[in-house]
Design a protein around this motif. Structure first.
Motif: not given
Lengths: 275, 189
Positions: A271-272, B75-86, A140-145, A123-131
């Motif tokens: 990029x915004x 950014x963000x990530x998925x960490x596998x393990x904490x809840x499975x162990x819990x 907030x802001x988009x952290x990951x797409x 849909x054209x969303x980019x990291x940093x887009x404003x919500x």
């Protein structure tokens, strides 16, 4: 094995993210209607009102934000003119379009405030887009797409970091600057900065409960400037600087509970970024 | 145990957990109940030990996979393990205690969900704390976790009492007839 997986650096376990996307895909069909139902039972709006009042409030908010943005732009352009006289190039603000998205779900963990929304790279969303939420409340802001969904980090999430904002005083054209940090209880707090303003020479300006707070942060995209951060809930004395104030700001929406959002997506793949 | 039915109920519980968490949260305190954990406790209370452990492991893994953490570097990530162990350790606690509990009493489910949830949260916090000392790549702070997690465990216990009224009548359909009766010693044959 689980313990090892849990302790490995994230860069080595990137493949787990794909499994996570798949799990989200499986859960979305049931989580989304539940979230919509939750929004209906317990809306995110802090202050209630009829639909018509809400509409007028949003219109007033839009115009106020526009006026404030124009005023801020004037100040910025004046400074820019000075810089251009020194031969520096001028960067124009990237145009954006509004994309209405629904919040699919929140994270399963209590400590995470990230919101997964239905709108992604396709849909054209980019990291940093404003919500933005209802009433032009900055969410907030988009952290990951990802391909179909994105993660929005609300401004009130602990990991969101500080933002620069203006406490708009009741008298038109006057404000106080502040750096607000998430307090972990759905609000933001920070010290008020006192700076002599040309409009009020020699006057002592003070923040007070009920005053509107707007974003004025150069690290955020142009389209987010002067959006509503919230209202001053209370004012406390600053223990580190006697005579100075700390403001506690509460957004007009409970940001972790919103079910609908508008993403300001940069047009033409630009990029915004920060202004 | 009927894996298909349990899977279906788990799917509904996960949907309820992710969808209703915001609505059921007490203010902005982070205190919210876990529907999936109630199911895990229910299975641990009534299923054979091996089946209960595998089910709790699977439920914990699903929670890990749908739990996105913010990274320090953005950014963000998925960490596998904490809840499975819990979940596995929480299940082990229920397996140990279920012999002295009244099996089909809603209050038993509520109490076991409460104490097992506390164990689960301790494990999660411990794993993230150790992770923070070893590889500090996740934006996560152990401070401020005690009250919301303890509150959530209490809330989960309360929810379990309510959900017991729905889950116990479904036990037959889920293929959970209760633990083998060995209260007074080992079976001879």
């Amino acid at each position: 094995m689980l313990l090892v997986l849990a302790l490995l650096p994230v860069r080595w376990t990137g493949w787990v993210g794909r499994l996570g996307d798949f799990a989200e895909l499986v859960v979305s069909p049931i989580a989304n209607p539940m979230r919509a139902m939750a929004g209906w039972i317990r809306p995110a709006r802090v202050s209630g009102g009829s639909a018509e009042v809400e509409q007028y409030r949003e219109q007033v908010e839009r115009l106020t934000a526009q006026v404030n943005r124009v005023e801020a732009e004037n100040v910025r352009l004046r400074e820019l003119i000075k810089m251009l006289q020194g031969g520096m190039a001028m960067a124009s603000a990237a145009p954006t379009r509004d994309l209405a998205v629904s919040v699919v779900s929140a994270s399963s963990d209590l400590s995470s405030r990230l919101l997964r929304v239905r709108g992604g790279r396709r849909q054209g969303v980019e990291a940093g887009s404003v919500a933005v939420g209802v009433g032009l409340q900055l969410v907030g802001r988009v952290a990951e797409v990802e391909a179909l969904t994105s993660l929005v980090r609300p401004i009130t999430a602990r990991e969101a970091g500080p933002i620069r904002a203006r406490v708009m005083l009741s008298e038109a054209g006057l404000w106080l600057d502040s750096t607000l940090t998430p307090d972990g209880e759905g609000g933001l707090r920070g010290p008020v900065e006192y700076r002599m303003q040309a409009q009020a020479p020699g006057r002592v300006l003070e923040a007070a409960p009920g005053q509107v707070v707007r974003l004025d942060d150069p690290t955020w995209p142009e389209g987010a400037q002067m959006l509503l951060v919230g209202q001053v809930e209370r004012v406390e004395p600053n223990p580190r600087a006697p005579g100075r104030q700390i403001v506690v700001v509460r957004p007009t929406l409970e940001l972790h509970r919103v079910s609908e959002l508008i993403l300001r997506v940069p047009l033409g793949g630009e990029t915004g970024g920060p202004r | 145990m009927n894996w298909i039915m349990v899977g279906l109920v788990a799917w509904v519980m996960l949907g309820l957990e992710k969808g209703l968490r915001g609505a059921l949260e007490l203010g902005a305190s982070g205190i919210a109940p876990s529907f999936v954990f109630v199911l895990a406790t229910f299975v641990a209370l009534l299923a054979p030990a091996g089946t209960a452990l595998w089910t709790c492991l699977a439920l914990g893994l699903v929670i890990d996979l749908t739990h996105t953490v913010s990274l320090s570097a953005g950014g963000s990530a998925v960490v596998v393990g904490p809840y499975a162990l819990g979940y596995v350790l929480g299940c082990q606690l229920v397996l140990t205690m279920r012999g002295v509990m009244m099996g089909r009493n809603p209050l038993s489910l509520g109490f076991l969900a409460l104490v097992a949830s506390i164990v689960c949260h301790i494990v999660v916090v411990a794993v993230f704390a150790v992770r923070g000392l070893m590889v500090n790549d996740v934006a996560w702070a152990a401070s401020g976790q005690l009250v919301p997690r303890l509150g959530s465990a209490l809330y989960t216990g309360g929810l379990a009492v309510g959900l017991a009224l729905v889950l116990f009548p479904m036990a037959g359909a889920l293929g959970l007839s209760g633990p083998q009766a060995r209260r007074f010693g080992r079976r001879v044959s």
